[in-house]
Design an enzyme around this catalytic site. Structure first.
Site, PDB file in Angstrom:
ATOM      1  N   ALA A  56     -17.991 -11.448 -20.326  1.00 21.27           N
ATOM      2  CA  ALA A  56     -19.080 -10.717 -19.686  1.00 21.27           C
ATOM      3  C   ALA A  56     -20.301 -11.596 -19.446  1.00 21.27           C
ATOM      4  O   ALA A  56     -21.162 -11.246 -18.652  1.00 21.27           O
ATOM      5  CB  ALA A  56     -19.483  -9.511 -20.533  1.00 21.27           C
ATOM      6  N   LYS A  57     -20.372 -12.719 -20.150  1.00 23.73           N
ATOM      7  CA  LYS A  57     -21.455 -13.697 -19.978  1.00 23.73           C
ATOM      8  C   LYS A  57     -22.834 -13.037 -19.995  1.00 23.73           C
ATOM      9  O   LYS A  57     -23.691 -13.328 -19.172  1.00 23.73           O
ATOM     10  CB  LYS A  57     -21.255 -14.508 -18.697  1.00 23.73           C
ATOM     11  CG  LYS A  57     -19.944 -15.305 -18.670  1.00 23.73           C
ATOM     12  CD  LYS A  57     -19.812 -16.084 -17.386  1.00 23.73           C
ATOM     13  CE  LYS A  57     -18.514 -16.868 -17.350  1.00 23.73           C
ATOM     14  NZ  LYS A  57     -17.315 -16.008 -17.228  1.00 23.73           N
ATOM     15  N   ARG A  58     -23.043 -12.160 -20.950  1.00 25.91           N
ATOM     16  CA  ARG A  58     -24.320 -11.469 -21.063  1.00 25.91           C
ATOM     17  C   ARG A  58     -25.392 -12.408 -21.601  1.00 25.91           C
ATOM     18  O   ARG A  58     -25.106 -13.362 -22.320  1.00 25.91           O
ATOM     19  CB  ARG A  58     -24.198 -10.248 -21.967  1.00 25.91           C
ATOM     20  CG  ARG A  58     -23.272  -9.163 -21.442  1.00 25.91           C
ATOM     21  CD  ARG A  58     -23.788  -8.552 -20.150  1.00 25.91           C
ATOM     22  NE  ARG A  58     -23.022  -7.376 -19.764  1.00 25.91           N
ATOM     23  CZ  ARG A  58     -22.251  -7.304 -18.700  1.00 25.91           C
ATOM     24  NH1 ARG A  58     -22.122  -8.338 -17.902  1.00 25.91           N
ATOM     25  NH2 ARG A  58     -21.608  -6.189 -18.417  1.00 25.91           N
TER      26      ARG A  58
END
Length: 274
Positions: free
Chosen positions: A94-96
């Site tokens: 998700a590369k939040r």
């Protein structure tokens, strides 16, 4: 068990392969299920049947579920729950990355065991400042989860940021790796905080031993080879999780063919590299 312990146990049981679950439109069409919520449901159910309890790690790409709105998120939630019940560890791609209470909310959503969409680990971006990741690290510690921080990615735009020098003279990537190393120091058998390092980054002088897992995308269809793995990760091979999507998913939609593809991938990795 801590995430580091669970990751090592999963690799020992199944091998180091991580199967990406990426239901992009073309793949849904190739599988003959259609680029629709019904197609997504069929795709996800097939992946669960094929990979659950057979792959050490599975890595759903959140964006390909999110594009279907609330119904897509519901499919992702169910897929995560079904996979986690089988012993496979779920890494949500998700590369939040955000600050303050927003980062804390993301951390709670994905890493708190009481959340309906909790996973075993999540990918995050450090480019608002490494310190902004503190809520993710705290949630991981409280829930025996893992966090994978982008460090040396293989996309062509990455070097302008990741190879840039900091005020101390380190590269940005080196600084990220160093801070992960410090955070994992003294934890056995492996710390819970990992780094994302691409298999196709070319040569690097960075120290990749962070006493934590390394998530390595780019193997197979994206060009990464066994030789690349040996060259880049020979000294830290026991911590490497090799991620690939197309090399496995292209074998679908038959469950048996997908399972065979995972077995071949792990056989290649264990027999020829590890």
């Amino acid at each position: 068990m801590s995430f580091g312990s669970r990751a090592l146990a999963a690799m020992q049981a199944y091998g180091p392969a991580c199967v990406g679950i990426d239901p992009h439109p073309q793949l849904l069409q190739e599988w003959g299920v259609g680029d629709s919520i019904e197609g997504l449901q069929r795709f996800a159910a097939t992946c669960v049947e094929a990979f659950a309890g057979r792959a050490a790690f599975v890595k759903p790409q959140s964006a390909f579920f999110e594009r279907f709105g609330a119904q897509g998120i519901a499919v992702l939630e169910r897929t995560i729950a079904d996979l986690r019940h089988t012993g496979s560890l779920v890494i949500l791609d998700a590369k939040r990355g955000d600050i303050g209470s927003t980062a804390a909310a993301y951390a709670t959503a994905y890493l708190d065991d009481d959340s309906p969409i909790a996973v075993d680990a999540i990918t995050v971006s450090p480019y608002l400042g490494f310190g902004t990741l503190a809520p993710f690290f705290a949630a991981a510690e409280q829930n025996d989860a893992g966090v994978f921080v982008l460090a040396l990615t293989s996309n062509p735009e990455a070097p302008q940021v990741q190879h840039a020098l900091t005020g101390s003279g380190d590269t940005v990537a080196g600084s990220i790796l160093g801070q992960l190393r410090a955070a994992n120091a003294g934890i056995t058998p492996l710390g819970p905080l990992g780094a994302v390092v691409g298999a196709t980054i070319g040569d690097t002088s960075e120290d990749l031993d962070i006493n934590g897992p390394l998530l390595v995308p780019g193997y197979g269809a994206q060009g990464g080879t066994l030789a690349d793995l040996g060259r880049l990760f020979g000294d830290v091979r026991d911590a490497v999780i090799v991620s690939t999507s197309r090399a496995v998913l292209s074998a679908g939609p038959e469950v048996t063919a997908l399972r065979d593809a995972v077995l071949r991938l792990n056989d290649d990795l264990v027999g020829s590299w590890t």
